[in-house]
Design a protein around this motif. Structure first.
Motif, mmCIF file in Angstrom:
data_model
loop_
_atom_site.group_PDB
_atom_site.id
_atom_site.type_symbol
_atom_site.label_atom_id
_atom_site.label_comp_id
_atom_site.label_asym_id
_atom_site.label_seq_id
_atom_site.Cartn_x
_atom_site.Cartn_y
_atom_site.Cartn_z
ATOM 1 N N ALA A 128 51.575 30.516 52.193
ATOM 2 C CA ALA A 128 51.535 29.212 52.846
ATOM 3 C C ALA A 128 50.838 28.029 52.237
ATOM 4 O O ALA A 128 49.975 28.087 51.454
ATOM 5 C CB ALA A 128 50.716 29.310 54.123
ATOM 6 N N LEU A 129 51.725 26.878 52.246
ATOM 7 C CA LEU A 129 51.457 26.080 51.410
ATOM 8 C C LEU A 129 51.305 24.710 52.397
ATOM 9 O O LEU A 129 52.033 24.108 53.270
ATOM 10 C CB LEU A 129 52.489 25.551 50.470
ATOM 11 N N ALA A 130 49.963 23.965 52.458
ATOM 12 C CA ALA A 130 49.703 23.027 53.289
ATOM 13 C C ALA A 130 49.873 21.788 52.221
ATOM 14 O O ALA A 130 48.925 21.484 51.485
ATOM 15 C CB ALA A 130 48.270 22.890 53.932
ATOM 16 N N LEU A 131 50.958 20.868 52.426
ATOM 17 C CA LEU A 131 51.456 19.920 51.508
ATOM 18 C C LEU A 131 50.260 18.569 51.652
ATOM 19 O O LEU A 131 49.823 18.347 52.816
ATOM 20 C CB LEU A 131 52.618 19.383 51.560
ATOM 21 N N ARG A 132 50.083 17.876 50.614
ATOM 22 C CA ARG A 132 49.458 16.650 50.528
ATOM 23 C C ARG A 132 50.357 15.757 51.468
ATOM 24 O O ARG A 132 51.589 15.737 51.394
ATOM 25 C CB ARG A 132 49.186 16.195 49.189
ATOM 26 N N ASP A 133 49.564 14.819 52.245
ATOM 27 C CA ASP A 133 50.515 14.121 53.367
ATOM 28 C C ASP A 133 51.312 13.193 52.539
ATOM 29 O O ASP A 133 52.460 13.048 53.389
ATOM 30 C CB ASP A 133 49.445 13.190 53.740
ATOM 31 N N ASP A 134 51.490 12.862 51.443
ATOM 32 C CA ASP A 134 52.493 11.956 50.667
ATOM 33 C C ASP A 134 53.769 13.023 50.056
ATOM 34 O O ASP A 134 54.757 12.294 49.594
ATOM 35 C CB ASP A 134 52.188 10.982 49.664
ATOM 36 N N GLN A 135 53.663 14.246 50.264
ATOM 37 C CA GLN A 135 54.742 15.005 49.938
ATOM 38 C C GLN A 135 55.931 15.511 50.891
ATOM 39 O O GLN A 135 55.558 15.453 52.011
ATOM 40 C CB GLN A 135 54.194 16.466 49.426
ATOM 41 N N LEU A 136 56.940 15.355 50.454
ATOM 42 C CA LEU A 136 58.260 15.313 51.486
ATOM 43 C C LEU A 136 58.498 16.878 51.673
ATOM 44 O O LEU A 136 58.691 17.726 50.550
ATOM 45 C CB LEU A 136 59.343 14.730 51.180
ATOM 46 N N LEU A 137 58.648 17.264 53.173
ATOM 47 C CA LEU A 137 59.141 18.690 53.271
ATOM 48 C C LEU A 137 60.537 19.071 52.396
ATOM 49 O O LEU A 137 60.546 20.438 51.966
ATOM 50 C CB LEU A 137 59.111 18.845 54.644
ATOM 51 N N GLU A 138 61.375 18.042 52.614
ATOM 52 C CA GLU A 138 62.618 18.440 51.930
ATOM 53 C C GLU A 138 62.667 18.741 50.437
ATOM 54 O O GLU A 138 63.223 19.679 49.932
ATOM 55 C CB GLU A 138 63.590 17.498 52.224
ATOM 56 N N ASP A 139 61.891 17.836 49.827
ATOM 57 C CA ASP A 139 61.551 18.208 48.495
ATOM 58 C C ASP A 139 60.793 19.511 48.298
ATOM 59 O O ASP A 139 60.988 20.266 47.098
ATOM 60 C CB ASP A 139 60.709 16.942 48.007
ATOM 61 N N ALA A 140 59.954 19.809 48.995
ATOM 62 C CA ALA A 140 59.048 21.130 48.781
ATOM 63 C C ALA A 140 59.916 22.052 48.865
ATOM 64 O O ALA A 140 59.910 23.222 48.039
ATOM 65 C CB ALA A 140 57.756 21.145 49.970
ATOM 66 N N GLN A 141 60.710 22.160 50.171
ATOM 67 C CA GLN A 141 61.941 23.474 50.079
ATOM 68 C C GLN A 141 62.811 23.575 48.903
ATOM 69 O O GLN A 141 63.033 24.509 48.563
ATOM 70 C CB GLN A 141 62.693 23.307 51.389
ATOM 71 N N ARG A 142 63.174 22.281 48.295
ATOM 72 C CA ARG A 142 63.862 22.275 47.068
ATOM 73 C C ARG A 142 63.436 22.902 46.295
ATOM 74 O O ARG A 142 63.918 23.829 45.268
ATOM 75 C CB ARG A 142 64.505 20.802 47.034
ATOM 76 N N ALA A 143 62.313 22.745 45.680
ATOM 77 C CA ALA A 143 61.261 22.830 44.619
ATOM 78 C C ALA A 143 61.168 24.614 44.713
ATOM 79 O O ALA A 143 60.960 25.203 43.824
ATOM 80 C CB ALA A 143 59.956 22.386 44.695
ATOM 81 N N LEU A 144 60.716 25.071 45.940
ATOM 82 C CA LEU A 144 60.769 26.580 45.997
ATOM 83 C C LEU A 144 61.867 27.228 45.613
ATOM 84 O O LEU A 144 61.688 28.361 45.074
ATOM 85 C CB LEU A 144 60.244 27.108 47.441
ATOM 86 N N GLY A 145 63.115 26.750 45.522
ATOM 87 C CA GLY A 145 64.254 27.444 45.290
ATOM 88 C C GLY A 145 64.579 26.995 43.891
ATOM 89 O O GLY A 145 66.072 27.202 43.490
ATOM 90 N N ALA A 146 64.200 26.352 43.255
ATOM 91 C CA ALA A 146 64.504 25.624 42.007
ATOM 92 C C ALA A 146 64.875 26.556 40.723
ATOM 93 O O ALA A 146 65.704 26.267 39.961
ATOM 94 C CB ALA A 146 63.573 24.682 41.228
#
Length: 172
Positions: A128-146
């Motif tokens: 489980a990853l609680a992103l910093r407020d300025d981080q975008l969900l779409e970018d996060a999901q893309r990064a997990l599958g990079a």
């Protein structure tokens, strides 16, 4: 320390998928929040661990030994704080919880959690990853599958790439 109101993470990825976070995060080290469920500092959780509406967060400098791991085994989730994205001690805590102490519950990254770290956090045992407020969900999901292949062993893949290739007979 001034009284800090519990906050709910705005963006939470759990096993790579967005999820509404129902757990408030309290950084107040003096008193338990009224709100439940809540993630609270380790010392407060240890004093009130019979309260099933609480879970601990560990500072990055936590000395994780077998005695503390036994206490944490009953927690439904454990949050590990990243006070700065450059502080890598949280990765070690997550790996120790999973590999050395066999923790099966949720391990959540909190604090200064950036998209660039997510793949590596997941390899160390964070689910489980609680992103910093300025981080975008779409970018996060893309990064997990990079990355489709990992060279080093991790919590998710026990063998290094060269070991997998040798075992599979693929020497190219």
């Amino acid at each position: 320390m001034p009284d800090q109101q519990p906050t709910v993470a705005r963006t939470l990825l759990k096993k790579g998928q967005p999820e509404t976070d129902t757990w408030a995060l309290s950084r107040d080290s003096e008193a338990l929040p009224e709100q439940r469920p809540a993630i609270v500092p380790l010392a407060l959780w240890l004093d009130a661990k019979e309260d099933s509406g609480l879970a601990p967060w560990l500072p990055s400098d936590t000395a994780l030994d077998s005695e503390l791991a036994k206490e944490l085994a009953s927690a439904p989730r454990i949050a590990i704080d990243f006070p700065a994205f450059t502080d890598g001690r949280g990765y070690t805590l997550a790996r120790m919880l999973r590999e050395r102490f066999g923790y099966q519950g949720e391990i959540r990254a909190i604090g200064d959690v950036l998209v660039d770290q997510l793949y590596y956090m997941s390899r160390c045992g964070f689910d489980a990853l609680a992103l910093r407020d300025d981080q975008l969900l779409e970018d996060a999901q893309r990064a997990l599958g990079a990355f489709s292949v990992s060279y080093q062993p991790g919590v998710d893949t026990k063998e290094a790439l060269f070991e997998r290739r040798l075992r599979e007979g693929n020497h190219s």
